[in-house]
Design an enzyme around this catalytic site. Structure first.
Site, PDB file in Angstrom:
ATOM      1  N   SER A 137       0.894  -1.140   0.061  1.00  0.00           N
ATOM      2  CA  SER A 137       0.126  -0.105   0.073  1.00  0.00           C
ATOM      3  C   SER A 137       0.915   1.207   0.131  1.00  0.00           C
ATOM      4  O   SER A 137       1.993   1.296   0.561  1.00  0.00           O
ATOM      5  CB  SER A 137      -0.606   0.027   1.360  1.00  0.00           C
ATOM      6  OG  SER A 137      -1.904  -0.696   0.921  1.00  0.00           O
ATOM      7  N   LYS A 163      -1.893  -0.184  -4.936  1.00  0.00           N
ATOM      8  CA  LYS A 163      -3.058   0.383  -3.864  1.00  0.00           C
ATOM      9  C   LYS A 163      -2.559   1.716  -3.335  1.00  0.00           C
ATOM     10  O   LYS A 163      -1.403   1.691  -2.958  1.00  0.00           O
ATOM     11  CB  LYS A 163      -3.173  -0.694  -2.786  1.00  0.00           C
ATOM     12  CG  LYS A 163      -4.123   0.242  -1.806  1.00  0.00           C
ATOM     13  CD  LYS A 163      -4.556  -1.025  -0.783  1.00  0.00           C
ATOM     14  CE  LYS A 163      -5.084  -0.601   0.363  1.00  0.00           C
ATOM     15  NZ  LYS A 163      -5.708  -1.569   1.449  1.00  0.00           N
ATOM     16  N   LYS A 165      -3.516   5.144  -0.955  1.00  0.00           N
ATOM     17  CA  LYS A 165      -4.398   5.660  -0.132  1.00  0.00           C
ATOM     18  C   LYS A 165      -4.615   7.070  -0.766  1.00  0.00           C
ATOM     19  O   LYS A 165      -4.062   7.868  -1.222  1.00  0.00           O
ATOM     20  CB  LYS A 165      -3.664   5.883   1.198  1.00  0.00           C
ATOM     21  CG  LYS A 165      -3.206   4.694   1.651  1.00  0.00           C
ATOM     22  CD  LYS A 165      -4.289   4.109   2.449  1.00  0.00           C
ATOM     23  CE  LYS A 165      -3.863   3.077   3.406  1.00  0.00           C
ATOM     24  NZ  LYS A 165      -4.835   2.108   3.755  1.00  0.00           N
ATOM     25  N   ASP A 190      -7.622   3.541  -1.544  1.00  0.00           N
ATOM     26  CA  ASP A 190      -8.319   3.110  -0.264  1.00  0.00           C
ATOM     27  C   ASP A 190      -8.655   4.345   0.373  1.00  0.00           C
ATOM     28  O   ASP A 190      -7.411   5.190   0.581  1.00  0.00           O
ATOM     29  CB  ASP A 190      -7.433   2.134   0.620  1.00  0.00           C
ATOM     30  CG  ASP A 190      -7.899   2.011   2.030  1.00  0.00           C
ATOM     31  OD1 ASP A 190      -9.036   2.295   2.226  1.00  0.00           O
ATOM     32  OD2 ASP A 190      -7.283   1.174   2.666  1.00  0.00           O
ATOM     33  N   GLU A 216     -11.875   1.378  -2.026  1.00  0.00           N
ATOM     34  CA  GLU A 216     -12.084   0.922  -0.713  1.00  0.00           C
ATOM     35  C   GLU A 216     -12.432   1.696   0.402  1.00  0.00           C
ATOM     36  O   GLU A 216     -11.767   2.995   0.465  1.00  0.00           O
ATOM     37  CB  GLU A 216     -10.865   0.252  -0.177  1.00  0.00           C
ATOM     38  CG  GLU A 216     -10.487  -0.654   0.694  1.00  0.00           C
ATOM     39  CD  GLU A 216      -9.153  -1.226   1.435  1.00  0.00           C
ATOM     40  OE1 GLU A 216      -8.617  -1.650   0.574  1.00  0.00           O
ATOM     41  OE2 GLU A 216      -9.217  -1.367   2.605  1.00  0.00           O
ATOM     42  N   ASP A 241     -14.139  -2.155   4.041  1.00  0.00           N
ATOM     43  CA  ASP A 241     -13.236  -2.587   4.905  1.00  0.00           C
ATOM     44  C   ASP A 241     -13.685  -2.065   6.478  1.00  0.00           C
ATOM     45  O   ASP A 241     -14.370  -3.017   6.939  1.00  0.00           O
ATOM     46  CB  ASP A 241     -11.606  -1.677   4.677  1.00  0.00           C
ATOM     47  CG  ASP A 241     -10.821  -2.013   5.613  1.00  0.00           C
ATOM     48  OD1 ASP A 241     -10.936  -2.636   6.694  1.00  0.00           O
ATOM     49  OD2 ASP A 241      -9.576  -1.500   5.498  1.00  0.00           O
ATOM     50  N   LYS A 265     -10.276  -8.176   7.096  1.00  0.00           N
ATOM     51  CA  LYS A 265      -9.204  -7.893   8.123  1.00  0.00           C
ATOM     52  C   LYS A 265      -9.706  -9.188   9.313  1.00  0.00           C
ATOM     53  O   LYS A 265     -10.434  -8.943   9.833  1.00  0.00           O
ATOM     54  CB  LYS A 265      -8.748  -6.786   8.647  1.00  0.00           C
ATOM     55  CG  LYS A 265      -8.262  -6.029   7.446  1.00  0.00           C
ATOM     56  CD  LYS A 265      -7.560  -4.720   7.910  1.00  0.00           C
ATOM     57  CE  LYS A 265      -7.132  -3.788   6.843  1.00  0.00           C
ATOM     58  NZ  LYS A 265      -7.361  -2.333   7.243  1.00  0.00           N
ATOM     59  N   GLY A 293      -4.379  -6.186   5.879  1.00  0.00           N
ATOM     60  CA  GLY A 293      -3.421  -6.377   6.902  1.00  0.00           C
ATOM     61  C   GLY A 293      -3.404  -5.003   7.575  1.00  0.00           C
ATOM     62  O   GLY A 293      -4.229  -4.013   7.440  1.00  0.00           O
TER      63      GLY A 293
HETATM   64  O1  OSB Z   1      -6.947   0.383   5.504  1.00  0.00           O
HETATM   65  O2  OSB Z   1      -5.833  -1.212   4.835  1.00  0.00           O
HETATM   66  C1  OSB Z   1      -6.034  -0.305   5.658  1.00  0.00           C
HETATM   67  C2  OSB Z   1      -2.939  -0.019   8.160  1.00  0.00           C
HETATM   68  C3  OSB Z   1      -3.459   0.071   9.211  1.00  0.00           C
HETATM   69  C4  OSB Z   1      -4.841   0.427   9.229  1.00  0.00           C
HETATM   70  C5  OSB Z   1      -5.543   0.253   8.079  1.00  0.00           C
HETATM   71  C6  OSB Z   1      -4.947  -0.311   6.796  1.00  0.00           C
HETATM   72  C7  OSB Z   1      -3.668  -0.325   6.733  1.00  0.00           C
HETATM   73  C8  OSB Z   1      -3.091  -0.781   5.772  1.00  0.00           C
HETATM   74  C9  OSB Z   1      -1.757  -1.629   5.788  1.00  0.00           C
HETATM   75  O3  OSB Z   1      -3.353  -0.220   4.566  1.00  0.00           O
HETATM   76  C10 OSB Z   1      -1.638  -2.711   4.835  1.00  0.00           C
HETATM   77  C11 OSB Z   1      -0.922  -3.708   5.245  1.00  0.00           C
HETATM   78  O4  OSB Z   1      -0.635  -4.341   6.507  1.00  0.00           O
HETATM   79  O5  OSB Z   1       0.145  -4.263   4.422  1.00  0.00           O
HETATM   80 MG    MG Z   2      -8.453  -0.133   4.225  1.00  0.00          MG
END
Ligand code: OSB
Ligand code: MG
Length: 371
Positions: A137, A163, A165, A190, A216, A241, A265, A293
């Site tokens: 990400s 991906k 943000k 995301d 997302e 999510d 998750k 994750g």
């Molecule tokens: O929205 O996916 C998310 C990390 C902490 C909290 C929310 C998110 C994330 C990540 C990390 O995007 C993705 C990873 O663990 O590789």
């Molecule tokens: Mg997410």
């Protein structure tokens, strides 16, 4: 199974650089490792991989520690336990607190699978031997130049699905620039709950122009209805999510057609049993899933990898290579990448042996609970 004692190790791991998302910045990745000891001497590990503050959901690492110590461990320590399923039913006398519940559940599964000498892939009904990993990400960057350089790294890594943000004000311009350079890559965004349907409707509609694989969690955690309205206005699949917390919210999302994809998750939904139930419900209703994750250490990632071997986890998982984000390494990489895949462990337990001495040395806080 009888658990005689537990240790909780709070870690504060240095990141190579801050991870910036629509909900805020993560400078240090806090996490809590749960170690359970069974009367036969067998140890099990789980991880409450929430964040330093309640910014992703309400559970910060310290909140998890309180819930585990005060409410969850008294249910299991010194008691004769039947199945893990039974324990989870008892945990559910308490509302929510899924990340805390998941960490204890995973540690119990670790012990149980060693006692019965079966792999977790087998116990949980995994069908894939290896699982496909998406590119790391990419957090919110200070400039488009920095972002493009990171996208270049991810594209050249050979992993599918980049991906990004996004958040209000950091969306259309960056997508124009990325699509300009990479018109054909598999790209998703995301938003981590950062948009408001009424305020940002025009921008959200514009996201349809970038051939995104999915968007997302565009809207707030608690608005399944908002996502349902938005999905009807967009061609691009919405992937939920934060909003998918349990079976009830999953049913609401299915009934109201609020998404076409779900990022499960395992921590957020409360562990392996809930992950399996939610995934089965999604599959029955034609909604695909993938495993997200929470910047876990290899302990939490082990369970994510194993659960990703289930049917219906059809999109590449959000499981980055461990040294991508972290300076501090809890274990050497136990699950190496093989091309764009990671092998799910076939031995009992979480698949590698945890160095408890290292946890002792790295911990910034430790609690020991005995029966
Ligand atoms: O929205 O996916 C998310 C990390 C902490 C909290 C929310 C998110 C994330 C990540 C990390 O995007 C993705 C990873 O663990 O590789
Ligand atoms: Mg997410």
């Amino acid at each position: 199974m009888k658990i005689v004692s537990a240790k909780l190790y709070k870690l504060k791991l240095k990141l190579k650089k801050p991870f910036v998302t629509g909900f805020g910045q993560i400078k240090h990745k806090e996490t809590l490792i749960v170690e359970l000891l069974d009367e036969s001497g067998c140890k099990g590990y789980g991880e409450a991989s929430s964040l330093h503050a309640p910014i992703y959901n309400h559970e910060s690492v310290d909140i998890c520690r309180l819930v585990i110590e005060r409410y969850l461990l008294p249910i299991i320590i010194g008691k004769d336990l039947g199945s893990v399923e039974e324990v989870i039913d008892i945990f559910d006398i308490y509302e929510g607190n899924n990340i805390a519940k998941a960490s204890v559940e995973f540690a119990l599964w670790d012990i149980y699978s060693q006692l019965v000498d079966k792999s977790l892939v087998e116990l949980w009904g995994g069908s894939k031997k290896s699982i496909e990993i998406g590119a790391n990400s990419i957090g919110i960057q200070n400039s488009i130049r920095e972002l493009l350089s990171l996208v270049k790294d991810e594209v050249s890594s050979g992993l599918d699905r980049v991906k990004l943000k996004i958040k209000p004000g950091y969306d259309i311009d960056i997508l124009d620039s990325v699509r300009d350079k990479y018109p054909d890559i598999s790209l998703m965004v995301d938003a981590n709950s950062s948009y408001d349907l009424l305020k940002h409707r025009d921008i959200l509609r514009k996201l349809d122009d970038y051939s995104l694989v999915m968007i997302e969690q565009p809207l707030g955690t608690n608005t399944i209805v908002g996502h349902s309205l938005l999905q009807k206005e967009l061609k691009t699949p919405i992937c939920l999510d934060e909003s998918i917390k349990d079976i009830e919210t999953t049913k609401d999302a299915i009934e109201s057609e609020a998404c076409k994809i779900v990022n499960i998750k395992p921590a957020r939904v409360g562990g392996a049993i809930k992950t399996i139930q939610i995934n089965n419900l999604l599959k029955k209703n034609g909604i695909e899933s993938w495993c997200g994750g929470m910047l876990e250490t290899s302990i939490g990632r082990a369970y994510n990898i194993i659960l990703s071997s289930l049917d219906n986890f059809d999109y590449p998982a959000d499981i980055s290579t461990y040294d991508h984000y972290f300076v501090d390494i809890v274990e050497k990489e136990p699950f190496p990448l093989n091309g764009n895949k990671i092998e799910a462990p076939t031995n009992p337990g979480l698949g590698f042996s945890v160095d408890s001495g290292l946890l002792e040395r790295m911990a910034v806080g430790k609690i020991i609970i005995e029966s």
